[in-house]
Design an enzyme around this catalytic site. Structure first.
Site, short mmCIF file in Angstrom:
data_model
loop_
_atom_site.label_atom_id
_atom_site.label_comp_id
_atom_site.label_asym_id
_atom_site.label_seq_id
_atom_site.Cartn_x
_atom_site.Cartn_y
_atom_site.Cartn_z
N GLY A 34 6.28 7.06 -2.32
CA GLY A 34 6.85 5.86 -2.94
C GLY A 34 6.65 5.81 -4.45
N GLU A 89 0.30 9.37 15.38
CA GLU A 89 0.90 8.53 16.43
C GLU A 89 2.25 7.93 16.02
OE1 GLU A 89 -1.71 5.28 17.34
OE2 GLU A 89 -1.93 4.70 15.24
N ASP A 117 5.37 4.56 4.34
CA ASP A 117 5.01 5.68 3.47
C ASP A 117 3.72 6.34 3.95
OD1 ASP A 117 5.93 7.09 1.30
OD2 ASP A 117 4.91 5.89 -0.21
N HIS A 123 4.03 9.53 1.71
CA HIS A 123 3.38 8.85 0.59
C HIS A 123 4.01 9.24 -0.75
CE1 HIS A 123 -0.63 7.22 -1.24
NE2 HIS A 123 0.41 6.44 -1.47
N ASP A 172 3.40 -15.42 -1.72
CA ASP A 172 2.24 -14.91 -2.45
C ASP A 172 1.45 -16.09 -2.99
OD1 ASP A 172 0.38 -13.80 -4.17
OD2 ASP A 172 1.73 -12.22 -4.88
N ALA A 200 2.77 -0.27 1.36
CA ALA A 200 1.53 -0.75 0.72
C ALA A 200 0.31 0.00 1.27
CB ALA A 200 1.39 -2.24 0.88
N ARG A 201 -0.05 -0.21 2.52
CA ARG A 201 -1.17 0.51 3.11
C ARG A 201 -1.00 0.54 4.63
NH1 ARG A 201 -1.80 2.70 -0.81
NH2 ARG A 201 -3.46 2.63 -2.34
N ILE A 240 5.19 -4.70 -7.76
CA ILE A 240 6.24 -4.09 -6.92
C ILE A 240 7.09 -5.17 -6.24
CG2 ILE A 240 6.67 -2.61 -4.91
CD1 ILE A 240 3.98 -1.18 -5.61
N1 LIG Z 1 3.33 3.88 -1.58
C1 LIG Z 1 2.86 4.09 -2.79
O1 LIG Z 1 2.97 5.18 -3.33
C2 LIG Z 1 2.19 2.96 -3.53
C3 LIG Z 1 2.17 2.99 -4.93
C4 LIG Z 1 1.61 1.90 -5.60
C5 LIG Z 1 1.02 0.87 -4.89
N2 LIG Z 1 1.01 0.89 -3.53
C6 LIG Z 1 0.43 -0.21 -2.75
O2 LIG Z 1 1.19 -1.40 -3.03
C7 LIG Z 1 0.31 -2.51 -3.18
C8 LIG Z 1 0.95 -3.49 -4.14
O3 LIG Z 1 1.04 -2.88 -5.43
P1 LIG Z 1 1.39 -3.72 -6.75
O4 LIG Z 1 1.39 -2.74 -7.87
O5 LIG Z 1 2.56 -4.59 -6.52
O6 LIG Z 1 0.07 -4.60 -6.82
P2 LIG Z 1 -0.14 -6.02 -7.57
O7 LIG Z 1 -1.59 -6.19 -7.70
O8 LIG Z 1 0.71 -6.08 -8.79
O9 LIG Z 1 0.45 -7.07 -6.52
C9 LIG Z 1 -0.20 -7.41 -5.33
C10 LIG Z 1 0.18 -8.84 -5.02
O10 LIG Z 1 -0.33 -9.16 -3.72
C11 LIG Z 1 -0.72 -10.53 -3.77
N3 LIG Z 1 -1.60 -10.83 -2.65
C12 LIG Z 1 -2.91 -10.52 -2.51
N4 LIG Z 1 -3.36 -10.97 -1.32
C13 LIG Z 1 -2.30 -11.56 -0.71
C14 LIG Z 1 -2.14 -12.21 0.54
N5 LIG Z 1 -3.16 -12.33 1.40
N6 LIG Z 1 -0.91 -12.70 0.85
C15 LIG Z 1 0.12 -12.58 -0.02
N7 LIG Z 1 0.02 -11.99 -1.22
C16 LIG Z 1 -1.18 -11.48 -1.56
C17 LIG Z 1 -1.36 -10.70 -5.14
O11 LIG Z 1 -1.38 -12.05 -5.54
C18 LIG Z 1 -0.43 -9.86 -6.00
O12 LIG Z 1 0.59 -10.65 -6.59
C19 LIG Z 1 -0.98 -1.89 -3.69
O13 LIG Z 1 -2.10 -2.66 -3.29
C20 LIG Z 1 -1.02 -0.54 -3.05
O14 LIG Z 1 -1.73 -0.63 -1.83
C21 LIG Z 1 1.60 1.91 -2.84
#
Ligand SMILES: NC(=O)c1ccc[n+]([C@@H]2O[C@H](COP(=O)([O-])OP(=O)(O)OC[C@H]3O[C@@H](n4cnc5c(N)ncnc54)[C@H](O)[C@@H]3O)[C@@H](O)[C@H]2O)c1
Length: 392
Positions: free
Chosen positions: A273, A259, A254, A271, A166, A229-230, A147
């Protein structure tokens, strides 16, 4: 050979077509299927059928699957990372624009107007919604995976100056990131520099409360924070203070908790996204492809409990083994093969945690001899699952 797949949660039909014609889907064999394809189905209290070899989750998270139990029973669990990345990217780009120009409040205000002179009232009142442009503004992207890397590239194309952080970026993601994205070595640089900060990391003990009183203190006034993300990446108590003091201009997330709702400076989405029609389809297609590849060739792509493993199948027979990750296992497998006077065409063994996976290609066409070898492996306590796949 016909494989049986049982689906849960209405999996997109176009995705299921990826399985091809060797698969029976939800048919009379589904009582004891080879594979499940699921979305949100909770499998924690489910006894897995004895034939079950694979579970594909059409989505990224696997919290609804008891992954450790699956590993112990020799079941490979797949997910579909990145399949909804474009959907989340678009939601985040929309959020950046929503923060720059408060379209939601502008629309709400316009809808309150009445009378013949609405056009006049619009002209008189519109100044409060003038907003700013994103071109030339600084965007910090924390986490440059599926993402984050897409957001970094597209925000750049929209004229933003993009900073990316990253330390664990994958080689694949790194190849796709524009060289115009500025690589930041210290997270603090993002907090100190950027007008907009968006976070795309998994929730871990390390990333929990990435946004806290200390990090808000580093930011300039009027920063926008976007969190798709979370929820737990942000310390809400510290966020409320940062909004109060004007450090945070807007928080867009999202993840709704009570609160956060109806608060000045906070926009909450339900949620959504990653929830587009296209993302759902992409997830189903990827899940279908993963199951088909695994069942037909034994190869693994995108498993959460076993390593990726690929090897073209050109030998007469391939045996796949899921084994406990104990010393000398490859030597023991090789000895069992040579004891039967069979030649190995190729062997790959990769481990992940407590388990390992082996592709064993045999230069042997005598099915009776191969069956004898399979029976030997099945007797071995360290081997959890044995499959025999016929080559072409
Ligand atoms: N809102 C939504 O509907 C939705 C949908 C998909 C994913 N997500 C969330 O988005 C997050 C990211 O998704 P993604 O598909 O890009 O995952 P991904 O695994 O492709 O990318 C995550 C990145 O975070 C990096 N990372 C890990 N720890 C780190 C740190 N301490 N500091 C900096 N970078 C760090 C990793 O190296 C990786 O490149 C997921 O973990 C999930 O929680 C949300």
């Amino acid at each position: 050979m016909v494989f049986s797949v049982k689906t849960f949660n209405n999996i997109n039909q176009i995705g299921l077509k990826e399985l091809g014609n060797q698969f029976q889907i939800d048919g009379d064999l589904a009582e004891n299927p080879d594979a499940y394809i699921i979305r949100s189905q909770n499998l924690h209290d489910v006894d897995f059928p004895s034939q079950l070899k694979a579970i594909a989750r059409a989505g990224a998270g696997t919290n609804n699957i008891p992954v450790d139990k699956a590993s112990e029973q020799g079941i490979v669990v797949f997910n579909t990372p990145g399949a909804n990345a474009n959907a989340v990217k678009e939601a985040v780009i929309a959020s950046i624009l929503l923060s720059a120009r408060d379209y939601i409040a502008a629309n709400t205000w316009t809808n309150t107007l009445t009378g013949d002179d609405v056009p006049k009232q619009v002209e008189a009142g519109k100044k409060q919604f003038a907003g700013t442009e994103i071109r030339g503004k600084k965007l910090g992207v924390i986490g440059l995976g599926a993402i984050g890397s897409r957001i970094a590239n597209d925000a750049r194309r929209l004229g933003m100056t993009v900073f990316g952080y990253d330390p664990y970026v994958s080689i694949d993601a790194a190849w796709n990131i524009s060289h115009h994205v500025r690589r930041v070595k210290e997270l603090k640089e993002i907090f100190e520099t950027c007008d907009y900060i968006t976070v795309h990391v998994p929730l871990t003990p390390d990333t929990k409360h990435t946004f806290n009183a200390e990090t808000f203190a580093l930011m300039q006034k009027g920063t926008t924070i976007i969190n798709f993300a979370r929820a737990e990446l942000v310390d809400n108590a510290a966020l409320f203070d940062a909004i109060e003091t004007g450090v945070v201009k807007r928080y867009i997330t999202d993840f709704g908790t009570e609160e956060l709702l109806n608060k000045e400076g906070i926009t909450v989405f339900p949620h959504v996204g990653g929830s587009t029609e296209e993302a759902e389809l992409n997830c189903a297609i990827m899940a279908g492809q993963e199951i088909r590849q695994f069942m037909e060739t034994g190869e693994i792509t995108n498993s959460v409990n076993f390593p990726n493993i690929h090897q073209p199948l050109s030998a007469p027979y391939r045996i796949t083994l899921i084994n406990k990750n104990v010393p000398n296992i490859v030597a023991r497998i090789s000895t069992a093969v040579s004891d039967l006077n069979i030649n190995i065409d190729n062997i790959i063994n990769r481990s992940k945690g407590d388990y390992a996976y082996t592709l064993l290609d045999l230069d042997e066409s005598d099915k009776a001899k191969v069956d004898e070898l399979v029976a030997k492996f099945e007797e071995n306590d360290n081997i959890v699952r044995v499959r025999l796949i016929k080559g072409n």
